[in-house]
Design a protein around this motif. Sequence first.
Motif: not given
Lengths: 320, 320
Positions: A164-187
Amino acid sequence: MNSLTVHQAAERLRDFDNVLLLTHLRPDGDTVGSAAGLCAGLRALGKTAYLLPNPELTDTAAPYFRPYAAWAGFQPDRVVSVDIATTDLFPENAKPYADRVDLAIDHHPSFTGFGKENLVRPSAAATGEIIYDILAELGPITAEMALPLYVALATDCGCFAYNNTTARTHAVAAALLQTGIDFQTVNKTFFRTKSRKRLALEAAMLGGVEYHDHERVAVLSVPLSLISQVQATETDAEDLSALGGQIQGVDCAVTMRELRPDVWKFSLRTGPRVNATKACALLGGGGHAAAAGCTVEAPYAEAKRRMLEAIAQVVPDFTM
Amino acid sequence: MNSLTVHQAAERLRDFDNVLLLTHLRPDGDTVGSAAGLCAGLRALGKTAYLLPNPELTDTAAPYFRPYAAWAGFQPDRVVSVDIATTDLFPENAKPYADRVDLAIDHHPSFTGFGKENLVRPSAAATGEIIYDILAELGPITAEMALPLYVALATDCGCFAYNNTTARTHAVAAALLQTGIDFQTVNKTFFRTKSRKRLALEAAMLGGVEYHDHERVAVLSVPLSLISQVQATETDAEDLSALGGQIQGVDCAVTMRELRPDVWKFSLRTGPRVNATKACALLGGGGHAAAAGCTVEAPYAEAKRRMLEAIAQVVPDFTM
Protein backbone atom coordinates in the motif's frame (compact mmCIF):
# COMPACT_ATOMS: atom_id res chain seq x y z
CA MET A 1 -22.48 9.88 2.12
CA ASN A 2 -21.76 13.57 2.71
CA SER A 3 -18.18 13.78 1.43
CA LEU A 4 -15.65 16.56 1.93
CA THR A 5 -12.37 17.42 0.23
CA VAL A 6 -9.21 17.85 2.28
CA HIS A 7 -9.59 21.60 1.96
CA GLN A 8 -13.20 21.51 3.17
CA ALA A 9 -12.30 19.24 6.09
CA ALA A 10 -9.54 21.67 7.06
CA GLU A 11 -12.04 24.56 6.97
CA ARG A 12 -14.49 22.64 9.19
CA LEU A 13 -11.75 21.90 11.72
CA ARG A 14 -10.74 25.55 11.72
CA ASP A 15 -14.28 26.34 12.89
CA PHE A 16 -14.49 23.52 15.47
CA ASP A 17 -13.60 23.85 19.18
CA ASN A 18 -13.86 21.57 22.21
CA VAL A 19 -13.17 18.59 19.99
CA LEU A 20 -13.21 14.94 21.06
CA LEU A 21 -11.28 12.55 18.83
CA LEU A 22 -12.25 8.89 18.62
CA THR A 23 -9.98 5.90 17.86
CA HIS A 24 -10.96 2.33 16.98
CA LEU A 25 -11.27 -1.00 18.81
CA ARG A 26 -7.94 -2.85 19.16
CA PRO A 27 -6.19 0.45 18.40
CA ASP A 28 -3.20 0.32 16.05
CA GLY A 29 -0.51 2.86 15.29
CA ASP A 30 -2.55 4.54 12.57
CA THR A 31 -5.64 5.32 14.63
CA VAL A 32 -3.56 6.43 17.64
CA GLY A 33 -0.98 8.40 15.67
CA SER A 34 -3.57 10.05 13.41
CA ALA A 35 -5.71 11.13 16.36
CA ALA A 36 -2.71 12.38 18.36
CA GLY A 37 -1.28 14.25 15.36
CA LEU A 38 -4.63 15.88 14.62
CA CYS A 39 -5.06 16.75 18.31
CA ALA A 40 -1.63 18.42 18.36
CA GLY A 41 -2.59 20.33 15.21
CA LEU A 42 -5.87 21.56 16.71
CA ARG A 43 -4.13 22.62 19.92
CA ALA A 44 -1.55 24.54 17.86
CA LEU A 45 -4.50 26.56 16.53
CA GLY A 46 -5.42 27.39 20.15
CA LYS A 47 -8.29 24.94 20.35
CA THR A 48 -9.29 22.57 23.15
CA ALA A 49 -9.00 19.00 21.87
CA TYR A 50 -8.70 15.59 23.49
CA LEU A 51 -8.60 11.90 22.61
CA LEU A 52 -11.28 9.69 24.17
CA PRO A 53 -9.34 7.16 26.29
CA ASN A 54 -9.11 3.82 24.51
CA PRO A 55 -9.34 0.87 26.93
CA GLU A 56 -7.30 -1.43 24.67
CA LEU A 57 -4.31 0.86 24.18
CA THR A 58 -1.08 -1.17 23.76
CA ASP A 59 2.15 -0.40 25.60
CA THR A 60 3.93 0.56 22.39
CA ALA A 61 1.27 3.04 21.25
CA ALA A 62 0.49 4.49 24.70
CA PRO A 63 3.32 7.09 24.81
CA TYR A 64 1.93 8.74 21.68
CA PHE A 65 -1.66 8.74 23.00
CA ARG A 66 -1.22 9.70 26.64
CA PRO A 67 -0.34 13.44 26.24
CA TYR A 68 -3.73 13.97 24.59
CA ALA A 69 -6.03 11.68 26.65
CA ALA A 70 -9.27 13.36 27.75
CA TRP A 71 -10.07 13.87 31.44
CA ALA A 72 -13.21 12.19 32.74
CA GLY A 73 -15.49 15.25 32.70
CA PHE A 74 -14.65 16.60 29.23
CA GLN A 75 -17.85 17.58 27.37
CA PRO A 76 -17.12 18.01 23.67
CA ASP A 77 -18.93 20.32 21.27
CA ARG A 78 -17.58 18.44 18.29
CA VAL A 79 -16.70 14.79 17.68
CA VAL A 80 -14.22 13.58 15.05
CA SER A 81 -13.49 9.91 14.32
CA VAL A 82 -10.13 8.92 12.91
CA ASP A 83 -9.28 5.71 11.01
CA ILE A 84 -12.62 4.07 11.99
CA ALA A 85 -14.34 2.27 9.10
CA THR A 86 -17.69 1.62 10.83
CA THR A 87 -19.38 2.39 14.15
CA ASP A 88 -19.09 -1.35 14.91
CA LEU A 89 -15.41 -0.61 15.51
CA PHE A 90 -16.13 2.02 18.18
CA PRO A 91 -14.79 0.98 21.59
CA GLU A 92 -17.52 0.58 24.24
CA ASN A 93 -16.93 4.06 25.72
CA ALA A 94 -17.24 5.64 22.25
CA LYS A 95 -20.65 4.08 21.49
CA PRO A 96 -22.59 7.05 22.98
CA TYR A 97 -21.02 9.24 20.28
CA ALA A 98 -21.94 6.94 17.37
CA ASP A 99 -24.75 9.18 16.05
CA ARG A 100 -23.04 12.49 16.69
CA VAL A 101 -19.78 12.27 14.76
CA ASP A 102 -19.37 15.64 13.04
CA LEU A 103 -16.45 14.57 10.87
CA ALA A 104 -15.23 11.04 10.09
CA ILE A 105 -11.78 10.72 8.48
CA ASP A 106 -10.66 7.33 7.16
CA HIS A 107 -8.77 5.45 4.46
CA HIS A 108 -10.45 2.01 4.57
CA PRO A 109 -12.25 0.91 1.39
CA SER A 110 -14.97 -0.46 3.69
CA PHE A 111 -15.64 2.97 5.28
CA THR A 112 -19.40 3.35 5.76
CA GLY A 113 -19.61 7.14 5.86
CA PHE A 114 -21.31 7.27 9.27
CA GLY A 115 -20.27 10.88 10.00
CA LYS A 116 -22.43 13.96 9.40
CA GLU A 117 -19.56 14.84 7.05
CA ASN A 118 -16.88 12.46 5.85
CA LEU A 119 -13.42 12.46 4.30
CA VAL A 120 -12.26 9.11 2.91
CA ARG A 121 -9.29 8.37 0.65
CA PRO A 122 -8.75 4.64 0.09
CA SER A 123 -5.52 5.25 -1.86
CA ALA A 124 -3.85 6.59 1.30
CA ALA A 125 -1.53 4.03 2.89
CA ALA A 126 -2.60 5.33 6.30
CA THR A 127 -5.17 7.74 7.69
CA GLY A 128 -2.09 9.62 8.92
CA GLU A 129 -1.36 10.54 5.30
CA ILE A 130 -4.75 12.30 5.07
CA ILE A 131 -4.29 14.01 8.46
CA TYR A 132 -0.94 15.32 7.22
CA ASP A 133 -2.64 16.92 4.21
CA ILE A 134 -5.31 18.50 6.44
CA LEU A 135 -2.76 19.90 8.89
CA ALA A 136 -0.60 21.22 6.04
CA GLU A 137 -3.62 23.34 5.04
CA LEU A 138 -4.00 24.67 8.57
CA GLY A 139 -0.43 25.84 9.22
CA PRO A 140 3.15 24.67 9.59
CA ILE A 141 3.68 21.05 10.64
CA THR A 142 5.55 20.95 13.95
CA ALA A 143 7.57 18.07 15.39
CA GLU A 144 4.78 17.57 17.94
CA MET A 145 2.35 16.78 15.11
CA ALA A 146 4.92 14.98 12.96
CA LEU A 147 5.98 12.36 15.53
CA PRO A 148 2.57 10.69 15.99
CA LEU A 149 1.84 11.10 12.27
CA TYR A 150 5.05 9.20 11.51
CA VAL A 151 3.83 6.42 13.84
CA ALA A 152 0.52 6.38 11.92
CA LEU A 153 2.16 6.32 8.51
CA ALA A 154 4.96 3.85 9.21
CA THR A 155 2.90 1.27 11.13
CA ASP A 156 0.15 1.03 8.50
CA CYS A 157 2.57 0.40 5.63
CA GLY A 158 4.90 -1.96 7.53
CA CYS A 159 7.66 0.63 7.57
CA PHE A 160 7.24 1.24 3.82
CA ALA A 161 7.55 -2.48 2.97
CA TYR A 162 3.87 -3.26 2.27
CA ASN A 163 2.23 -2.88 -1.12
CA ASN A 164 0.00 0.00 0.00
CA THR A 165 3.08 2.28 0.13
CA THR A 166 3.06 4.94 -2.60
CA ALA A 167 5.27 7.82 -3.78
CA ARG A 168 2.96 10.03 -1.71
CA THR A 169 3.63 7.96 1.44
CA HIS A 170 7.38 8.54 1.04
CA ALA A 171 6.86 12.22 0.25
CA VAL A 172 4.86 12.67 3.48
CA ALA A 173 7.51 10.72 5.42
CA ALA A 174 10.18 13.05 4.02
CA ALA A 175 8.20 16.09 5.21
CA LEU A 176 7.69 14.57 8.66
CA LEU A 177 11.38 13.71 9.08
CA GLN A 178 12.31 17.22 8.06
CA THR A 179 10.82 18.48 11.36
CA GLY A 180 13.64 16.68 13.18
CA ILE A 181 11.54 14.04 14.97
CA ASP A 182 13.10 11.01 16.67
CA PHE A 183 11.73 8.56 14.11
CA GLN A 184 14.60 6.22 15.03
CA THR A 185 12.97 5.35 18.36
CA VAL A 186 9.65 4.76 16.59
CA ASN A 187 11.30 2.40 14.10
CA LYS A 188 13.19 0.56 16.83
CA THR A 189 10.05 0.16 18.97
CA PHE A 190 7.60 -0.86 16.26
CA PHE A 191 9.76 -2.64 13.69
CA ARG A 192 12.99 -3.78 15.27
CA THR A 193 11.93 -5.05 18.68
CA LYS A 194 10.21 -8.29 19.61
CA SER A 195 9.40 -9.51 23.11
CA ARG A 196 11.05 -12.72 24.25
CA LYS A 197 7.60 -14.30 24.44
CA ARG A 198 6.87 -13.23 20.89
CA LEU A 199 10.12 -14.73 19.69
CA ALA A 200 9.32 -17.96 21.56
CA LEU A 201 5.91 -18.10 19.85
CA GLU A 202 7.47 -17.55 16.43
CA ALA A 203 10.16 -20.17 17.03
CA ALA A 204 7.55 -22.73 18.09
CA MET A 205 5.30 -21.94 15.13
CA LEU A 206 8.16 -22.23 12.65
CA GLY A 207 9.42 -25.38 14.36
CA GLY A 208 6.02 -27.02 13.81
CA VAL A 209 5.19 -25.74 10.34
CA GLU A 210 3.53 -28.29 8.06
CA TYR A 211 3.68 -28.11 4.27
CA HIS A 212 1.17 -29.18 1.63
CA ASP A 213 0.60 -28.72 -2.10
CA HIS A 214 4.25 -29.08 -3.16
CA GLU A 215 5.32 -26.90 -0.23
CA ARG A 216 3.35 -23.92 -1.50
CA VAL A 217 0.85 -24.13 1.37
CA ALA A 218 2.22 -23.79 4.90
CA VAL A 219 0.14 -24.40 8.01
CA LEU A 220 1.31 -22.78 11.25
CA SER A 221 -0.59 -23.27 14.47
CA VAL A 222 -0.91 -21.51 17.79
CA PRO A 223 -2.72 -23.88 20.15
CA LEU A 224 -3.87 -22.65 23.57
CA SER A 225 -1.21 -24.90 25.09
CA LEU A 226 1.53 -22.86 23.35
CA ILE A 227 0.06 -19.52 24.49
CA SER A 228 -0.07 -20.73 28.10
CA GLN A 229 3.33 -22.43 27.95
CA VAL A 230 4.94 -19.18 26.75
CA GLN A 231 2.61 -17.06 28.95
CA ALA A 232 2.06 -14.86 25.93
CA THR A 233 -0.10 -11.73 26.10
CA GLU A 234 -2.38 -10.43 23.34
CA THR A 235 0.38 -8.02 22.30
CA ASP A 236 2.86 -10.91 21.96
CA ALA A 237 0.40 -12.76 19.73
CA GLU A 238 -0.56 -9.80 17.51
CA ASP A 239 -0.36 -10.25 13.74
CA LEU A 240 1.20 -13.72 13.94
CA SER A 241 -0.44 -14.47 10.59
CA ALA A 242 2.27 -12.48 8.77
CA LEU A 243 4.93 -15.01 9.81
CA GLY A 244 4.04 -17.83 7.40
CA GLY A 245 3.83 -15.41 4.47
CA GLN A 246 7.58 -14.85 4.75
CA ILE A 247 8.55 -18.44 3.95
CA GLN A 248 10.23 -18.64 0.55
CA GLY A 249 8.15 -20.58 -1.98
CA VAL A 250 4.96 -20.40 0.11
CA ASP A 251 2.07 -18.56 -1.55
CA CYS A 252 -0.62 -19.66 0.88
CA ALA A 253 0.19 -19.22 4.55
CA VAL A 254 -2.45 -20.64 6.87
CA THR A 255 -2.27 -19.61 10.51
CA MET A 256 -4.65 -21.35 12.90
CA ARG A 257 -5.02 -19.95 16.37
CA GLU A 258 -7.02 -21.71 19.06
CA LEU A 259 -9.33 -19.11 20.63
CA ARG A 260 -11.09 -21.52 23.03
CA PRO A 261 -10.69 -25.29 23.28
CA ASP A 262 -11.40 -26.66 19.79
CA VAL A 263 -12.36 -23.26 18.34
CA TRP A 264 -9.81 -22.22 15.68
CA LYS A 265 -9.46 -18.83 14.08
CA PHE A 266 -7.90 -19.18 10.62
CA SER A 267 -5.96 -16.40 8.88
CA LEU A 268 -4.85 -16.83 5.28
CA ARG A 269 -2.17 -14.75 3.58
CA THR A 270 -1.89 -15.61 -0.08
CA GLY A 271 -0.27 -14.79 -3.42
CA PRO A 272 -2.15 -14.38 -6.73
CA ARG A 273 -2.63 -18.16 -7.20
CA VAL A 274 -4.86 -18.54 -4.13
CA ASN A 275 -7.97 -16.44 -3.50
CA ALA A 276 -8.04 -16.29 0.29
CA THR A 277 -11.49 -14.82 0.62
CA LYS A 278 -13.06 -17.51 -1.59
CA ALA A 279 -11.49 -20.26 0.50
CA CYS A 280 -12.56 -18.65 3.78
CA ALA A 281 -16.07 -17.95 2.47
CA LEU A 282 -16.60 -21.72 2.14
CA LEU A 283 -16.17 -21.88 5.92
CA GLY A 284 -18.31 -18.83 6.69
CA GLY A 285 -15.56 -16.19 6.73
CA GLY A 286 -14.34 -13.45 4.41
CA GLY A 287 -11.81 -10.72 3.73
CA HIS A 288 -9.67 -9.77 0.76
CA ALA A 289 -8.14 -11.83 -2.08
CA ALA A 290 -4.73 -11.82 -0.39
CA ALA A 291 -5.79 -11.82 3.28
CA ALA A 292 -8.89 -13.45 4.74
CA GLY A 293 -10.09 -15.33 7.79
CA CYS A 294 -12.75 -17.57 9.31
CA THR A 295 -13.48 -19.49 12.49
CA VAL A 296 -13.95 -23.26 12.67
CA GLU A 297 -15.25 -25.17 15.69
CA ALA A 298 -13.58 -28.57 15.60
CA PRO A 299 -10.58 -30.42 17.03
CA TYR A 300 -7.20 -29.42 15.50
CA ALA A 301 -6.86 -32.15 12.87
CA GLU A 302 -10.48 -31.82 11.75
CA ALA A 303 -10.33 -28.00 11.57
CA LYS A 304 -7.13 -28.16 9.52
CA ARG A 305 -8.60 -30.76 7.19
CA ARG A 306 -11.66 -28.58 6.52
CA MET A 307 -9.48 -25.58 5.67
CA LEU A 308 -7.21 -27.56 3.35
CA GLU A 309 -10.30 -28.94 1.59
CA ALA A 310 -11.67 -25.41 1.21
CA ILE A 311 -8.39 -24.28 -0.34
CA ALA A 312 -8.38 -27.35 -2.61
CA GLN A 313 -11.84 -26.35 -3.85
CA VAL A 314 -10.73 -22.88 -4.97
CA VAL A 315 -7.22 -23.77 -6.22
CA PRO A 316 -7.44 -25.95 -9.36
CA ASP A 317 -3.94 -27.46 -9.15
CA PHE A 318 -3.91 -28.10 -5.38
CA THR A 319 -2.38 -31.42 -4.29
CA MET A 320 -2.69 -32.52 -0.69
CA MET B 1 41.82 13.26 -2.18
CA ASN B 2 40.63 14.85 -5.42
CA SER B 3 36.97 15.51 -4.57
CA LEU B 4 34.12 16.37 -6.92
CA THR B 5 30.65 17.79 -6.37
CA VAL B 6 27.61 15.96 -7.73
CA HIS B 7 27.46 18.49 -10.55
CA GLN B 8 31.14 17.95 -11.45
CA ALA B 9 30.75 14.17 -11.33
CA ALA B 10 27.74 14.43 -13.66
CA GLU B 11 29.82 16.54 -16.07
CA ARG B 12 32.65 13.98 -16.05
CA LEU B 13 30.21 11.15 -16.76
CA ARG B 14 28.72 13.16 -19.62
CA ASP B 15 32.20 13.15 -21.19
CA PHE B 16 32.99 9.47 -20.50
CA ASP B 17 32.32 6.59 -22.89
CA ASN B 18 33.09 2.87 -22.91
CA VAL B 19 32.65 2.80 -19.16
CA LEU B 20 33.25 -0.18 -16.88
CA LEU B 21 31.50 -0.08 -13.50
CA LEU B 22 32.95 -1.92 -10.51
CA THR B 23 31.06 -3.37 -7.52
CA HIS B 24 32.48 -4.60 -4.20
CA LEU B 25 33.34 -7.98 -2.67
CA ARG B 26 30.34 -9.79 -1.16
CA PRO B 27 28.09 -7.50 -3.22
CA ASP B 28 25.00 -6.11 -1.50
CA GLY B 29 21.93 -4.38 -2.89
CA ASP B 30 23.54 -0.96 -2.75
CA THR B 31 26.62 -1.72 -4.83
CA VAL B 32 24.63 -3.76 -7.37
CA GLY B 33 21.67 -1.38 -7.57
CA SER B 34 23.84 1.74 -7.74
CA ALA B 35 26.02 0.30 -10.51
CA ALA B 36 23.02 -0.98 -12.50
CA GLY B 37 21.17 2.33 -12.10
CA LEU B 38 24.21 4.32 -13.20
CA CYS B 39 24.76 1.95 -16.13
CA ALA B 40 21.14 2.41 -17.25
CA GLY B 41 21.61 6.19 -16.96
CA LEU B 42 24.80 6.16 -19.07
CA ARG B 43 23.16 3.98 -21.71
CA ALA B 44 20.20 6.39 -21.83
CA LEU B 45 22.76 9.03 -22.86
CA GLY B 46 23.79 6.75 -25.74
CA LYS B 47 27.00 5.55 -24.11
CA THR B 48 28.49 2.08 -23.95
CA ALA B 49 28.60 0.96 -20.32
CA TYR B 50 28.89 -2.37 -18.54
CA LEU B 51 29.23 -3.83 -15.05
CA LEU B 52 32.27 -6.00 -14.39
CA PRO B 53 30.85 -9.44 -13.50
CA ASN B 54 30.95 -10.01 -9.76
CA PRO B 55 31.75 -13.63 -8.86
CA GLU B 56 29.88 -13.45 -5.54
CA LEU B 57 26.58 -12.13 -6.86
CA THR B 58 23.63 -13.45 -4.78
CA ASP B 59 20.44 -14.90 -6.26
CA THR B 60 18.34 -12.01 -4.97
CA ALA B 61 20.57 -9.29 -6.47
CA ALA B 62 21.38 -11.09 -9.75
CA PRO B 63 18.24 -10.05 -11.69
CA TYR B 64 19.18 -6.38 -11.25
CA PHE B 65 22.82 -6.94 -12.28
CA ARG B 66 22.48 -9.35 -15.20
CA PRO B 67 21.10 -6.97 -17.88
CA TYR B 68 24.27 -4.88 -17.55
CA ALA B 69 26.99 -7.54 -17.10
CA ALA B 70 30.06 -7.00 -19.32
CA TRP B 71 31.02 -9.52 -21.99
CA ALA B 72 34.44 -11.10 -21.63
CA GLY B 73 36.28 -8.99 -24.21
CA PHE B 74 35.04 -5.55 -23.16
CA GLN B 75 37.95 -3.05 -23.08
CA PRO B 76 36.90 0.06 -21.16
CA ASP B 77 38.21 3.58 -21.70
CA ARG B 78 36.91 4.67 -18.32
CA VAL B 79 36.49 2.91 -14.99
CA VAL B 80 34.03 3.97 -12.28
CA SER B 81 33.74 2.29 -8.85
CA VAL B 82 30.45 2.38 -6.98
CA ASP B 83 29.93 1.90 -3.22
CA ILE B 84 33.50 0.61 -2.73
CA ALA B 85 35.27 2.11 0.31
CA THR B 86 38.78 0.80 -0.45
CA THR B 87 40.57 -1.16 -3.16
CA ASP B 88 40.85 -4.00 -0.58
CA LEU B 89 37.16 -4.54 -1.29
CA PHE B 90 37.70 -5.04 -5.03
CA PRO B 91 36.75 -8.56 -6.15
CA GLU B 92 39.69 -10.52 -7.58
CA ASN B 93 38.74 -9.76 -11.21
CA ALA B 94 38.59 -6.01 -10.43
CA LYS B 95 42.13 -5.85 -8.97
CA PRO B 96 43.73 -5.05 -12.38
CA TYR B 97 41.70 -1.82 -12.38
CA ALA B 98 42.72 -0.73 -8.87
CA ASP B 99 45.10 2.03 -10.08
CA ARG B 100 43.01 3.21 -12.99
CA VAL B 101 39.68 4.19 -11.43
CA ASP B 102 38.70 7.47 -13.08
CA LEU B 103 35.82 8.18 -10.73
CA ALA B 104 35.02 6.59 -7.36
CA ILE B 105 31.54 7.20 -5.90
CA ASP B 106 30.81 6.11 -2.32
CA HIS B 107 28.99 6.91 0.92
CA HIS B 108 31.14 5.05 3.48
CA PRO B 109 32.86 7.19 6.13
CA SER B 110 35.89 4.93 5.69
CA PHE B 111 36.19 5.75 1.95
CA THR B 112 39.89 6.13 1.11
CA GLY B 113 39.61 8.28 -2.03
CA PHE B 114 41.49 5.86 -4.29
CA GLY B 115 40.01 7.26 -7.53
CA LYS B 116 41.70 9.82 -9.77
CA GLU B 117 38.58 11.81 -8.88
CA ASN B 118 36.17 11.03 -6.07
CA LEU B 119 32.65 11.78 -4.91
CA VAL B 120 31.86 10.78 -1.32
CA ARG B 121 28.85 11.74 0.83
CA PRO B 122 28.79 9.92 4.17
CA SER B 123 25.38 11.40 5.07
CA ALA B 124 23.76 9.44 2.24
CA ALA B 125 21.93 6.35 3.50
CA ALA B 126 23.05 4.53 0.35
CA THR B 127 25.35 5.18 -2.59
CA GLY B 128 22.14 4.87 -4.60
CA GLU B 129 21.04 8.21 -3.13
CA ILE B 130 24.13 9.87 -4.66
CA ILE B 131 23.68 8.11 -8.01
CA TYR B 132 20.11 9.43 -8.08
CA ASP B 133 21.38 12.99 -7.68
CA ILE B 134 23.94 12.50 -10.46
CA LEU B 135 21.41 11.00 -12.87
CA ALA B 136 18.90 13.75 -12.07
CA GLU B 137 21.53 16.21 -13.36
CA LEU B 138 21.97 14.23 -16.56
CA GLY B 139 18.33 13.91 -17.64
CA PRO B 140 14.97 12.42 -16.68
CA ILE B 141 15.01 9.40 -14.37
CA THR B 142 13.39 6.44 -16.15
CA ALA B 143 11.89 3.33 -14.56
CA GLU B 144 14.88 1.37 -15.88
CA MET B 145 17.20 3.51 -13.72
CA ALA B 146 14.76 3.82 -10.83
CA LEU B 147 14.23 0.10 -10.19
CA PRO B 148 17.88 -0.79 -9.36
CA LEU B 149 18.27 2.52 -7.52
CA TYR B 150 15.31 1.57 -5.33
CA VAL B 151 17.06 -1.75 -4.58
CA ALA B 152 20.20 0.21 -3.63
CA LEU B 153 18.35 2.68 -1.43
CA ALA B 154 15.98 0.30 0.33
CA THR B 155 18.49 -2.46 1.09
CA ASP B 156 21.05 -0.13 2.66
CA CYS B 157 18.55 1.48 5.04
CA GLY B 158 16.71 -1.73 5.97
CA CYS B 159 13.63 -0.63 4.04
CA PHE B 160 13.69 2.77 5.79
CA ALA B 161 13.84 1.24 9.28
CA TYR B 162 17.54 1.85 10.06
CA ASN B 163 18.87 5.01 11.67
CA ASN B 164 20.76 6.10 8.54
CA THR B 165 17.41 6.91 6.87
CA THR B 166 16.87 10.64 6.35
CA ALA B 167 14.23 12.95 4.91
CA ARG B 168 16.34 12.92 1.74
CA THR B 169 16.18 9.10 1.57
CA HIS B 170 12.38 9.25 1.59
CA ALA B 171 12.33 12.11 -0.92
CA VAL B 172 14.47 10.06 -3.33
CA ALA B 173 12.25 7.00 -2.74
CA ALA B 174 9.20 9.13 -3.59
CA ALA B 175 10.82 10.23 -6.87
CA LEU B 176 11.78 6.64 -7.75
CA LEU B 177 8.27 5.29 -7.05
CA GLN B 178 6.82 8.04 -9.20
CA THR B 179 8.35 6.35 -12.27
CA GLY B 180 5.92 3.46 -11.71
CA ILE B 181 8.47 0.76 -10.82
CA ASP B 182 7.46 -2.57 -9.32
CA PHE B 183 8.96 -1.79 -5.91
CA GLN B 184 6.52 -4.29 -4.38
CA THR B 185 8.47 -7.23 -5.79
CA VAL B 186 11.72 -5.71 -4.49
CA ASN B 187 10.24 -5.33 -1.00
CA LYS B 188 8.80 -8.84 -1.04
CA THR B 189 12.11 -10.37 -2.20
CA PHE B 190 14.48 -8.47 0.07
CA PHE B 191 12.40 -7.74 3.17
CA ARG B 192 9.48 -10.10 3.36
CA THR B 193 10.93 -13.43 2.27
CA LYS B 194 13.12 -15.86 4.21
CA SER B 195 14.34 -19.24 3.04
CA ARG B 196 13.24 -22.26 5.05
CA LYS B 197 16.88 -22.86 5.96
CA ARG B 198 17.20 -19.28 7.14
CA LEU B 199 14.11 -19.66 9.30
CA ALA B 200 15.48 -22.91 10.73
CA LEU B 201 18.76 -21.14 11.61
CA GLU B 202 16.89 -18.31 13.32
CA ALA B 203 14.66 -20.68 15.25
CA ALA B 204 17.68 -22.66 16.50
CA MET B 205 19.58 -19.50 17.45
CA LEU B 206 16.61 -18.10 19.37
CA GLY B 207 15.95 -21.47 20.99
CA GLY B 208 19.50 -21.50 22.36
CA VAL B 209 19.89 -17.85 23.33
CA GLU B 210 21.74 -17.28 26.61
CA TYR B 211 21.30 -14.15 28.73
CA HIS B 212 23.75 -12.30 30.96
CA ASP B 213 23.98 -8.97 32.75
CA HIS B 214 20.35 -8.85 33.96
CA GLU B 215 19.19 -10.10 30.55
CA ARG B 216 20.62 -7.06 28.78
CA VAL B 217 23.33 -9.13 27.06
CA ALA B 218 22.17 -11.95 24.78
CA VAL B 219 24.52 -14.51 23.27
CA LEU B 220 23.37 -16.33 20.14
CA SER B 221 25.54 -18.92 18.46
CA VAL B 222 25.84 -20.52 15.06
CA PRO B 223 28.13 -23.53 15.43
CA LEU B 224 29.33 -25.38 12.33
CA SER B 225 27.13 -28.29 13.44
CA LEU B 226 24.02 -26.10 13.04
CA ILE B 227 25.06 -24.89 9.58
CA SER B 228 25.61 -28.45 8.39
CA GLN B 229 22.49 -29.81 10.10
CA VAL B 230 20.35 -27.19 8.32
CA GLN B 231 22.52 -27.40 5.13
CA ALA B 232 22.52 -23.60 5.13
CA THR B 233 24.21 -21.63 2.37
CA GLU B 234 26.09 -18.34 2.79
CA THR B 235 22.96 -16.49 1.67
CA ASP B 236 20.90 -18.23 4.37
CA ALA B 237 23.43 -17.18 7.01
CA GLU B 238 23.80 -13.55 5.87
CA ASP B 239 23.41 -10.82 8.48
CA LEU B 240 22.35 -13.20 11.27
CA SER B 241 23.85 -10.73 13.74
CA ALA B 242 20.77 -8.49 13.42
CA LEU B 243 18.58 -11.15 15.03
CA GLY B 244 19.69 -10.74 18.66
CA GLY B 245 19.36 -6.96 18.44
CA GLN B 246 15.59 -7.39 18.10
CA ILE B 247 15.09 -8.97 21.52
CA GLN B 248 13.21 -6.61 23.82
CA GLY B 249 15.36 -5.43 26.73
CA VAL B 250 18.63 -6.54 25.11
CA ASP B 251 21.11 -3.72 24.41
CA CYS B 252 24.08 -5.93 23.66
CA ALA B 253 23.49 -8.74 21.18
CA VAL B 254 26.46 -11.04 20.74
CA THR B 255 26.39 -13.39 17.77
CA MET B 256 29.15 -15.96 17.56
CA ARG B 257 29.57 -17.89 14.35
CA GLU B 258 31.98 -20.78 14.01
CA LEU B 259 34.00 -20.21 10.83
CA ARG B 260 36.25 -23.26 11.21
CA PRO B 261 36.41 -25.72 14.09
CA ASP B 262 37.05 -23.62 17.22
CA VAL B 263 37.43 -20.35 15.30
CA TRP B 264 34.58 -17.97 16.22
CA LYS B 265 33.62 -14.76 14.48
CA PHE B 266 31.89 -12.42 16.93
CA SER B 267 29.45 -9.70 15.88
CA LEU B 268 28.17 -7.22 18.45
CA ARG B 269 25.10 -5.03 17.98
CA THR B 270 24.70 -2.63 20.88
CA GLY B 271 22.75 0.29 22.32
CA PRO B 272 24.33 3.45 23.81
CA ARG B 273 25.33 1.71 27.09
CA VAL B 274 27.77 -0.68 25.40
CA ASN B 275 30.59 0.48 23.13
CA ALA B 276 30.88 -2.45 20.75
CA THR B 277 34.12 -1.37 19.11
CA LYS B 278 35.90 -0.95 22.47
CA ALA B 279 34.88 -4.44 23.55
CA CYS B 280 35.94 -5.98 20.24
CA ALA B 281 39.22 -4.03 20.19
CA LEU B 282 40.24 -5.89 23.37
CA LEU B 283 40.11 -9.07 21.27
CA GLY B 284 41.84 -7.60 18.22
CA GLY B 285 38.74 -6.50 16.30
CA GLY B 286 36.99 -3.22 15.55
CA GLY B 287 34.06 -1.44 13.97
CA HIS B 288 31.59 1.19 15.12
CA ALA B 289 30.18 2.06 18.56
CA ALA B 290 26.93 0.24 17.81
CA ALA B 291 28.24 -2.57 15.56
CA ALA B 292 31.63 -4.25 15.78
CA GLY B 293 33.30 -7.61 15.37
CA CYS B 294 36.34 -9.76 16.07
CA THR B 295 37.56 -13.33 15.65
CA VAL B 296 38.59 -15.59 18.55
CA GLU B 297 40.36 -18.92 18.17
CA ALA B 298 39.20 -21.07 21.08
CA PRO B 299 36.61 -23.70 21.92
CA TYR B 300 33.02 -22.38 22.28
CA ALA B 301 32.90 -21.91 26.08
CA GLU B 302 36.33 -20.30 26.20
CA ALA B 303 35.63 -17.96 23.25
CA LYS B 304 32.34 -16.88 24.83
CA ARG B 305 34.02 -16.30 28.21
CA ARG B 306 36.66 -14.06 26.62
CA MET B 307 34.02 -11.94 24.88
CA LEU B 308 31.90 -11.56 28.02
CA GLU B 309 35.03 -10.52 29.94
CA ALA B 310 35.85 -7.96 27.23
CA ILE B 311 32.33 -6.54 27.47
CA ALA B 312 32.62 -6.49 31.29
CA GLN B 313 35.80 -4.42 30.97
CA VAL B 314 34.13 -1.68 28.94
CA VAL B 315 30.70 -1.68 30.66
CA PRO B 316 31.00 -0.40 34.23
CA ASP B 317 27.77 -1.93 35.59
CA PHE B 318 28.11 -5.33 33.87
CA THR B 319 27.17 -8.34 36.00
CA MET B 320 27.90 -11.84 34.74
